[in-house]
Design a protein around this motif. Structure first.
Motif, PDB file in Angstrom:
ATOM      1  N   GLU A  24      -9.199  14.813   8.934  1.00  0.00           N
ATOM      2  CA  GLU A  24      -8.744  13.584   9.582  1.00  0.00           C
ATOM      3  C   GLU A  24      -8.577  12.454   8.573  1.00  0.00           C
ATOM      4  OE1 GLU A  24     -10.546  14.072  14.102  1.00  0.00           O
ATOM      5  OE2 GLU A  24     -11.694  12.921  12.615  1.00  0.00           O
ATOM      6  N   LEU A  25      -9.486  12.372   7.610  1.00  0.00           N
ATOM      7  CA  LEU A  25      -9.409  11.324   6.600  1.00  0.00           C
ATOM      8  C   LEU A  25      -8.174  11.508   5.721  1.00  0.00           C
ATOM      9  CD1 LEU A  25     -11.087   8.857   5.673  1.00  0.00           C
ATOM     10  CD2 LEU A  25     -12.117  10.337   3.948  1.00  0.00           C
ATOM     11  N   GLN A  26      -7.867  12.756   5.347  1.00  0.00           N
ATOM     12  CA  GLN A  26      -6.671  13.019   4.539  1.00  0.00           C
ATOM     13  C   GLN A  26      -5.409  12.703   5.328  1.00  0.00           C
ATOM     14  OE1 GLN A  26      -6.749  14.094   1.126  1.00  0.00           O
ATOM     15  NE2 GLN A  26      -4.726  13.162   1.444  1.00  0.00           N
ATOM     16  N   ARG A  27      -5.414  13.045   6.612  1.00  0.00           N
ATOM     17  CA  ARG A  27      -4.264  12.728   7.459  1.00  0.00           C
ATOM     18  C   ARG A  27      -4.039  11.231   7.511  1.00  0.00           C
ATOM     19  NH1 ARG A  27      -5.553  13.691  13.435  1.00  0.00           N
ATOM     20  NH2 ARG A  27      -6.664  11.746  13.001  1.00  0.00           N
ATOM     21  N   ALA A  28      -5.117  10.459   7.637  1.00  0.00           N
ATOM     22  CA  ALA A  28      -5.012   9.009   7.685  1.00  0.00           C
ATOM     23  C   ALA A  28      -4.467   8.458   6.371  1.00  0.00           C
ATOM     24  CB  ALA A  28      -6.371   8.393   8.004  1.00  0.00           C
ATOM     25  N   ALA A  29      -4.948   8.998   5.250  1.00  0.00           N
ATOM     26  CA  ALA A  29      -4.467   8.548   3.939  1.00  0.00           C
ATOM     27  C   ALA A  29      -2.994   8.877   3.755  1.00  0.00           C
ATOM     28  CB  ALA A  29      -5.307   9.183   2.824  1.00  0.00           C
ATOM     29  N   ARG A  59       1.646  -3.717   2.679  1.00  0.00           N
ATOM     30  CA  ARG A  59       0.202  -3.652   2.908  1.00  0.00           C
ATOM     31  C   ARG A  59      -0.114  -3.651   4.404  1.00  0.00           C
ATOM     32  NH1 ARG A  59      -1.904  -4.273  -2.072  1.00  0.00           N
ATOM     33  NH2 ARG A  59      -0.600  -5.362  -3.597  1.00  0.00           N
ATOM     34  N   ASP A  60       0.602  -4.458   5.169  1.00  0.00           N
ATOM     35  CA  ASP A  60       0.360  -4.503   6.618  1.00  0.00           C
ATOM     36  C   ASP A  60       0.609  -3.148   7.254  1.00  0.00           C
ATOM     37  OD1 ASP A  60      -0.266  -7.181   6.451  1.00  0.00           O
ATOM     38  OD2 ASP A  60       1.695  -7.889   7.130  1.00  0.00           O
ATOM     39  N   GLU A  61       1.694  -2.490   6.860  1.00  0.00           N
ATOM     40  CA  GLU A  61       2.053  -1.202   7.460  1.00  0.00           C
ATOM     41  C   GLU A  61       1.041  -0.122   7.085  1.00  0.00           C
ATOM     42  OE1 GLU A  61       5.194   0.493   9.982  1.00  0.00           O
ATOM     43  OE2 GLU A  61       4.462  -1.502   9.451  1.00  0.00           O
ATOM     44  N   ALA A  62       0.645  -0.102   5.823  1.00  0.00           N
ATOM     45  CA  ALA A  62      -0.337   0.897   5.389  1.00  0.00           C
ATOM     46  C   ALA A  62      -1.671   0.699   6.091  1.00  0.00           C
ATOM     47  CB  ALA A  62      -0.517   0.825   3.877  1.00  0.00           C
ATOM     48  N   LEU A  63      -2.107  -0.534   6.208  1.00  0.00           N
ATOM     49  CA  LEU A  63      -3.378  -0.823   6.875  1.00  0.00           C
ATOM     50  C   LEU A  63      -3.320  -0.455   8.349  1.00  0.00           C
ATOM     51  CD1 LEU A  63      -4.132  -4.220   5.150  1.00  0.00           C
ATOM     52  CD2 LEU A  63      -5.639  -2.234   5.088  1.00  0.00           C
ATOM     53  N   MET A  64      -2.177  -0.722   8.990  1.00  0.00           N
ATOM     54  CA  MET A  64      -2.053  -0.410  10.406  1.00  0.00           C
ATOM     55  C   MET A  64      -2.148   1.094  10.649  1.00  0.00           C
ATOM     56  SD  MET A  64       1.007  -1.285  13.112  1.00  0.00           S
ATOM     57  CE  MET A  64       2.152  -0.113  12.397  1.00  0.00           C
ATOM     58  N   TYR A  65      -1.457   1.892   9.828  1.00  0.00           N
ATOM     59  CA  TYR A  65      -1.483   3.338  10.034  1.00  0.00           C
ATOM     60  C   TYR A  65      -2.837   3.933   9.676  1.00  0.00           C
ATOM     61  CZ  TYR A  65       3.265   4.092  11.525  1.00  0.00           C
ATOM     62  OH  TYR A  65       4.424   4.112  12.265  1.00  0.00           O
ATOM     63  N   ALA A  66      -3.530   3.340   8.719  1.00  0.00           N
ATOM     64  CA  ALA A  66      -4.880   3.803   8.425  1.00  0.00           C
ATOM     65  C   ALA A  66      -5.798   3.581   9.614  1.00  0.00           C
ATOM     66  CB  ALA A  66      -5.430   3.076   7.194  1.00  0.00           C
ATOM     67  N   SER A  67      -5.636   2.451  10.278  1.00  0.00           N
ATOM     68  CA  SER A  67      -6.505   2.139  11.420  1.00  0.00           C
ATOM     69  C   SER A  67      -6.140   2.954  12.656  1.00  0.00           C
ATOM     70  CB  SER A  67      -6.423   0.641  11.743  1.00  0.00           C
ATOM     71  OG  SER A  67      -5.131   0.280  12.210  1.00  0.00           O
ATOM     72  N   LEU A  68      -4.858   3.355  12.774  1.00  0.00           N
ATOM     73  CA  LEU A  68      -4.435   4.123  13.950  1.00  0.00           C
ATOM     74  C   LEU A  68      -4.901   5.571  13.889  1.00  0.00           C
ATOM     75  CD1 LEU A  68      -0.782   2.802  14.418  1.00  0.00           C
ATOM     76  CD2 LEU A  68      -2.750   2.346  15.890  1.00  0.00           C
ATOM     77  N   ASN A  69      -5.143   6.083  12.686  1.00  0.00           N
ATOM     78  CA  ASN A  69      -5.598   7.468  12.524  1.00  0.00           C
ATOM     79  C   ASN A  69      -7.116   7.472  12.399  1.00  0.00           C
ATOM     80  OD1 ASN A  69      -3.172   9.516  11.999  1.00  0.00           O
ATOM     81  ND2 ASN A  69      -2.605   7.518  11.158  1.00  0.00           N
ATOM     82  N   HIS A  70      -7.786   7.706  13.522  1.00  0.00           N
ATOM     83  CA  HIS A  70      -9.241   7.638  13.552  1.00  0.00           C
ATOM     84  C   HIS A  70      -9.873   8.850  12.862  1.00  0.00           C
ATOM     85  CE1 HIS A  70      -9.279   4.796  17.302  1.00  0.00           C
ATOM     86  NE2 HIS A  70      -8.535   4.344  16.301  1.00  0.00           N
ATOM     87  N   VAL A 116      -3.003   5.239  -1.639  1.00  0.00           N
ATOM     88  CA  VAL A 116      -4.047   4.854  -0.690  1.00  0.00           C
ATOM     89  C   VAL A 116      -5.321   5.631  -1.023  1.00  0.00           C
ATOM     90  CG1 VAL A 116      -4.766   5.058   1.725  1.00  0.00           C
ATOM     91  CG2 VAL A 116      -2.499   4.176   1.165  1.00  0.00           C
ATOM     92  N   TRP A 117      -6.437   4.922  -1.003  1.00  0.00           N
ATOM     93  CA  TRP A 117      -7.751   5.533  -1.229  1.00  0.00           C
ATOM     94  C   TRP A 117      -8.637   5.141  -0.055  1.00  0.00           C
ATOM     95  CZ3 TRP A 117     -11.854   3.335  -5.081  1.00  0.00           C
ATOM     96  CH2 TRP A 117     -12.946   4.205  -5.163  1.00  0.00           C
ATOM     97  N   LEU A 118      -8.876   6.095   0.836  1.00  0.00           N
ATOM     98  CA  LEU A 118      -9.660   5.833   2.041  1.00  0.00           C
ATOM     99  C   LEU A 118     -11.079   6.365   1.874  1.00  0.00           C
ATOM    100  CD1 LEU A 118      -7.231   6.546   5.027  1.00  0.00           C
ATOM    101  CD2 LEU A 118      -8.121   4.347   4.257  1.00  0.00           C
ATOM    102  N   LEU A 119     -12.016   5.578   2.325  1.00  0.00           N
ATOM    103  CA  LEU A 119     -13.430   5.898   2.138  1.00  0.00           C
ATOM    104  C   LEU A 119     -14.181   5.889   3.458  1.00  0.00           C
ATOM    105  CD1 LEU A 119     -14.040   3.451  -0.838  1.00  0.00           C
ATOM    106  CD2 LEU A 119     -13.777   5.930  -1.030  1.00  0.00           C
ATOM    107  N   ARG A 120     -15.160   6.789   3.550  1.00  0.00           N
ATOM    108  CA  ARG A 120     -16.199   6.681   4.560  1.00  0.00           C
ATOM    109  C   ARG A 120     -17.528   6.754   3.814  1.00  0.00           C
ATOM    110  NH1 ARG A 120     -16.045   8.036  10.702  1.00  0.00           N
ATOM    111  NH2 ARG A 120     -17.978   6.906  10.251  1.00  0.00           N
ATOM    112  N   THR A 121     -18.017   5.570   3.461  1.00  0.00           N
ATOM    113  CA  THR A 121     -19.272   5.432   2.738  1.00  0.00           C
ATOM    114  C   THR A 121     -20.110   4.380   3.449  1.00  0.00           C
ATOM    115  OG1 THR A 121     -18.427   3.689   1.280  1.00  0.00           O
ATOM    116  CG2 THR A 121     -18.103   5.976   0.569  1.00  0.00           C
TER     117      THR A 121
END
Length: 367
Positions: A24-29, A59-70, A116-121
């Motif tokens: 899921e995290l890779q999909r969001a990234a 930046r707005d578009e990337a942030l929005m899609y990151a937040s939409l992919n839980h 994009v570098w997404l983290l769950r830390t």
């Protein structure tokens, strides 16, 4: 044995949960990087504006899609990295080599990639929670995912798209580089406007210069004219088909499936000086629609023995067509326009090989 068996089952559940979270995290990234990269392509609305280095929409578009992919049912956030530090969570730059190049930050107007570098830390979005591992004191697991998406913005030519039935919106009309460069420098006219809201052409200036694609006078070796993208000596019917429906895979087979520059940055095409009035209706039918044309630096030979040396491609739209009446009054007025095209071949070197032509955004291996 029961204790051991239950421990293995518990471990399997936690591992399965982590694998799902990682996916899921890779999909969001991936989705965030792709969405941001698409925003690097100018729209009709933004095309006439000067590019800026803040890239707020990206930046707005990337942030929005990151937040939409839980991930594990939780929305994600990441730092906007307005300073665009190379080690940030959201980085915008230029990738020349899409096969695995390093991102450059020298020229913002050439940026074509989003990383994009997404983290769950514990510090960002919270660690992925575990279940049975808590028995052993482990409450959660850190996870991260990176993705880079990019566009081709400098092309060496075209190849048959993945779908053989798909065509390229490439017009078989060549414009000389002197006229094109003169227009970019402020020459030409500004008599027409593309109304992006109503998708229509109207009279009046819009800040985007225009030139006449029609050659003023025929028979001269320096004339603009039609080029054969397909079999030599294209008929009027062939040209009319390519105007309306694009260059087909069958046309490209005459170039072994690729219409591209050689090592010297040149492409030789046979052609015919002049533009026939027999295609005026077809040209009028595509007014306002994004298309691409080849740009030539020289032409040798008259009439249908003309040999054009193509050195660039450009995105344009036709604004006015008049192919009847006196020679001095004939015109096919074009202005630059952004074009998204599949089948583009990336240019790997320096220099400008195309204007306003973009590939679709795609995931790459940039660093």
């Amino acid at each position: 044995m029961m204790v051991l068996l239950l421990s293995v089952v518990a471990l399997s559940i936690d591992l399965g949960y982590l694998f799902n979270a990682r996916s899921e995290l890779q999909r969001a990234a991936d989705s965030a990087a792709l969405a941001g990269a698409w925003e690097l392509i100018p729209t009709d609305e933004s095309f006439s504006t000067v590019p800026v280095s803040d890239f707020h929409a990206v930046r707005d578009e990337a942030l929005m899609y990151a937040s939409l992919n839980h991930v594990c049912r939780d929305p994600l956030s990441m730092d906007r990295n307005e300073a665009n530090a190379a080690t940030g969570e959201l980085v915008i730059g230029e990738l020349v080599d899409l096969a695995g190049g390093t991102m450059s930050f020298l020229e913002p107007n050439s940026y074509n990639a989003v990383k994009v570098w997404l983290l769950r830390t514990a510090a960002r979005n919270g660690r992925v929670p575990l279940f049975f591992a808590r028995i052993f004191g482990k409450q959660g697991q850190d996870l991260e995912a990176t993705a880079t998406a990019a566009l081709i913005t400098q092309i060496d030519g075209f190849q048959t798209p993945g779908d053989a039935a798909e065509t390229l919106d490439l017009l078989p009309f060549a414009l000389d580089i002197q006229t094109w460069n003169g227009m970019l420098a402020g020459g030409g006219t500004d008599n027409w406007t593309w109304d992006f809201e109503n998708k229509s052409i109207k009279a009046g200036a819009d800040g985007i210069r225009e030139v006449n694609l029609y050659p003023q006078g025929t028979g001269s070796p320096g004339n603009r004219g039609t080029v054969d993208i397909g079999p030599s000596n294209n008929s009027t019917n062939d040209i009319a088909r390519q105007i309306l429906h694009g260059v087909s895979a069958e046309d490209l087979e005459h170039f072994d499936g690729e219409l591209r520059f050689d090592d010297n940055g040149e492409l030789g095409l046979n052609g015919d000086t002049g533009i026939s009035a027999g295609v005026k209706d077809e040209l009028a039918a595509i007014k306002g629609q994004p298309r691409m044309i080849p740009i030539f630096k020289s032409v040798a030979g008259p009439g249908n023995n003309a040999q054009y040396t193509i050195v660039q491609f450009a995105g344009i739209r036709i604004m006015e067509v008049k192919l009847t009446g006196s020679m001095s009054g004939k015109k096919v007025i074009i202005q630059p326009a952004p074009v998204v095209s599949r089948g583009t071949i990336a240019h790997q070197g320096s220099g400008t090989t195309s204007y306003y032509i973009y590939s679709p955004a795609r995931l790459v291996k940039g660093q």
